[in-house]
Design a protein around this motif. Structure first.
Motif, PDB file in Angstrom:
ATOM      1  N   ARG A  90      31.764  37.288  36.387  1.00  0.00           N
ATOM      2  CA  ARG A  90      31.392  36.222  35.445  1.00  0.00           C
ATOM      3  C   ARG A  90      32.414  35.096  35.485  1.00  0.00           C
ATOM      4  N   HIS A  91      31.930  33.879  35.359  1.00  0.00           N
ATOM      5  CA  HIS A  91      32.812  32.718  35.405  1.00  0.00           C
ATOM      6  C   HIS A  91      33.884  32.787  34.323  1.00  0.00           C
ATOM      7  N   ASP A  92      33.473  33.161  33.111  1.00  0.00           N
ATOM      8  CA  ASP A  92      34.448  33.185  32.022  1.00  0.00           C
ATOM      9  C   ASP A  92      35.494  34.271  32.216  1.00  0.00           C
ATOM     10  N   THR A  95      37.863  33.019  35.132  1.00  0.00           N
ATOM     11  CA  THR A  95      38.698  31.865  34.788  1.00  0.00           C
ATOM     12  C   THR A  95      39.436  32.015  33.473  1.00  0.00           C
ATOM     13  N   GLY A  96      38.980  32.950  32.643  1.00  0.00           N
ATOM     14  CA  GLY A  96      39.604  33.101  31.321  1.00  0.00           C
ATOM     15  C   GLY A  96      39.146  32.068  30.331  1.00  0.00           C
ATOM     16  N   VAL A 139      34.697  41.317  28.569  1.00  0.00           N
ATOM     17  CA  VAL A 139      34.294  40.036  27.971  1.00  0.00           C
ATOM     18  C   VAL A 139      35.025  39.809  26.647  1.00  0.00           C
ATOM     19  N   ASP A 140      35.078  40.830  25.813  1.00  0.00           N
ATOM     20  CA  ASP A 140      35.725  40.682  24.497  1.00  0.00           C
ATOM     21  C   ASP A 140      37.219  40.417  24.641  1.00  0.00           C
ATOM     22  N   ALA A 141      37.873  41.115  25.575  1.00  0.00           N
ATOM     23  CA  ALA A 141      39.310  40.917  25.754  1.00  0.00           C
ATOM     24  C   ALA A 141      39.609  39.547  26.351  1.00  0.00           C
ATOM     25  N   THR A 142      38.758  39.081  27.264  1.00  0.00           N
ATOM     26  CA  THR A 142      38.936  37.745  27.836  1.00  0.00           C
ATOM     27  C   THR A 142      38.817  36.682  26.754  1.00  0.00           C
TER      28      THR A 142
END
Length: 414
Positions: A90-92, A95-96, A139-142
């Protein structure tokens, strides 16, 4: 079927369905105490067929499956591994950067509880369930690492790195070294942003493991040793957690050196002679720790160092030496380790027994590992290969039936 076996099956399937005891009690029209007594095997007499049928219906399985002699083990599905891979891509997550919505990120304590639950499952040998847990963790940690500030942001990066470590460890169990390598690299990057030397070392040891499993053993040894040298002073000042991750770096260096020796015939001796040195370095830190512990989910201590000695001998195809090293581990010491680590040791010992020609012993050792952590034997490609090789080489008639049934549970052709 006696009440104890019935209770064990109820507990197993209720957990697989992620159903609480209270929820199961409600569905059965019983009290919570009734469920507790059933699962503990304290109900008198064998369960009646009407109870078996109702329990099976509430657990979405057939009555025959509920009362089967061997508990089914569901391995992770390819679709779940794909979901983890998609989360990493995933992009997010790469990239964070996440959305700009006003929704609050999860609190650090909530994230930590989720990670602890998943990690505890891993150490209990439940690898399949991680396929659904890991994507949300990533996802949640990012998102938390992007949106939190100050100390909470550093803590979120720690948890993101540890979640990526878990991804790497699960991918190794699933036999996907490429996925493990991606997660391992990301874990190191997140760890650097946490500014915590203990987390940095923890991520480095996982990346070293991923590199070794991906055929980059010599580079893995160099990487973990460089990490140990860079972080050593900070880790020694950090106390028990620091000793644990520093010791683990040397254990991973030993395994990488052993794998490098196996892969490089011309320089076999050069790599192989480094293995005992790295194990001895790890043992120094185990002595400094002074006990077996599970700080930061390392299972580190004198006993785990002995487990790695077994694994290193197996990697070097020194089966007789592996058997002797395993015999040096006492039952009480071994029982203090998490189930996954114990089952892993038994799988290593079984491979050593196969190498030494003790094939009937290897079957019994694999059955002991299966009893502890079924997925370690029935689902992990590495261990299934041991079972398959035992089939091809053959065993004496006294063990043939047990091996045939084990191979069937592993999904191997008879």
């Amino acid at each position: 079927m006696d009440s104890f076996q019935f209770g064990r099956r109820i507990s197993y399937w209720r957990s697989r369905r992620r159903m609480s005891r209270q929820e199961f009690a409600y569905l059965m029209g019983k009290s919570l105490r009734w469920v507790e007594e059933v699962e503990a095997g304290r109900r008198q007499g064998d369960p009646c067929w009407s109870v078996i049928r109702l329990a099976a219906a509430r657990l979405s399985i057939t009555p025959e499956r509920l009362v089967a002699d061997v508990l089914d083990t569901e391995c992770v599905e390819e679709s779940e591994i794909d979901a983890v891979r998609r989360a990493l891509h995933r992009h997010d997550v790469i990239t964070g950067t996440t959305d700009d919505s006003s929704e609050e990120p999860l609190p650090v304590d909530t994230l930590r509880r989720s990670l602890t639950h998943a990690r505890t499952g891993f150490q209990a040998g439940h690898f399949a369930q991680l396929g659904s847990a890991i994507p949300a963790l990533l996802v949640d940690a990012t998102r938390a690492a992007q949106h939190h500030l100050g100390d909470d942001r550093l803590a979120a990066f720690e948890l993101l790195s540890l979640s990526l470590e878990l991804t790497e460890a699960a991918a190794i169990k699933w036999g996907d070294s490429e996925l493990a390598l991606i997660a391992g690299h990301r874990a190191v990057a997140a760890a650097e942003r946490s500014e915590n030397p203990v987390i940095k070392a923890s991520a480095a040891r996982h990346l070293g493991d991923a590199m070794t499993n991906h055929g980059q053993a010599d580079a893995a040894a160099q990487f973990v040793l460089a990490s140990a040298q860079r972080l050593q002073n900070d880790l020694l000042r950090a106390g028990p957690q620091g000793y644990s991750v520093l010791g683990m770096l040397y254990l991973k260096a030993a395994m990488a050196a052993a794998a490098a020796a196996e892969a490089d015939e011309r320089n076999f001796t050069t790599h192989a002679r480094r293995v005992p040195d790295h194990l001895d370095q790890a043992n120094e830190h185990a002595d400094r720790l002074g006990r077996d512990d599970n700080l930061l989910w390392t299972s580190f201590g004198p006993t785990n160092v002995k487990c790695y000695r077994v694994a290193a001998h197996v990697q070097l195809s020194e089966g007789a030496d592996a058997i002797a090293a395993a015999a040096d581990i006492t039952a009480p010491a071994l029982n203090n380790l998490p189930k996954e680590r114990r089952a892993h040791l038994l799988a290593d010992r079984a491979l050593g027994e196969l190498q030494a020609g003790h094939r009937e012993d290897a079957v019994d050792t694999l059955l002991a590992a299966e009893e502890l952590a079924p997925e370690e034997v029935q689902c992990r490609p590495r261990t299934k290969t041991t079972v398959e090789n035992l089939q091809l080489l053959g065993v004496e008639a006294s063990a043939e039936g047990r091996l045939r049934l084990l191979a069937a549970r592993c999904g191997l052709p008879r």
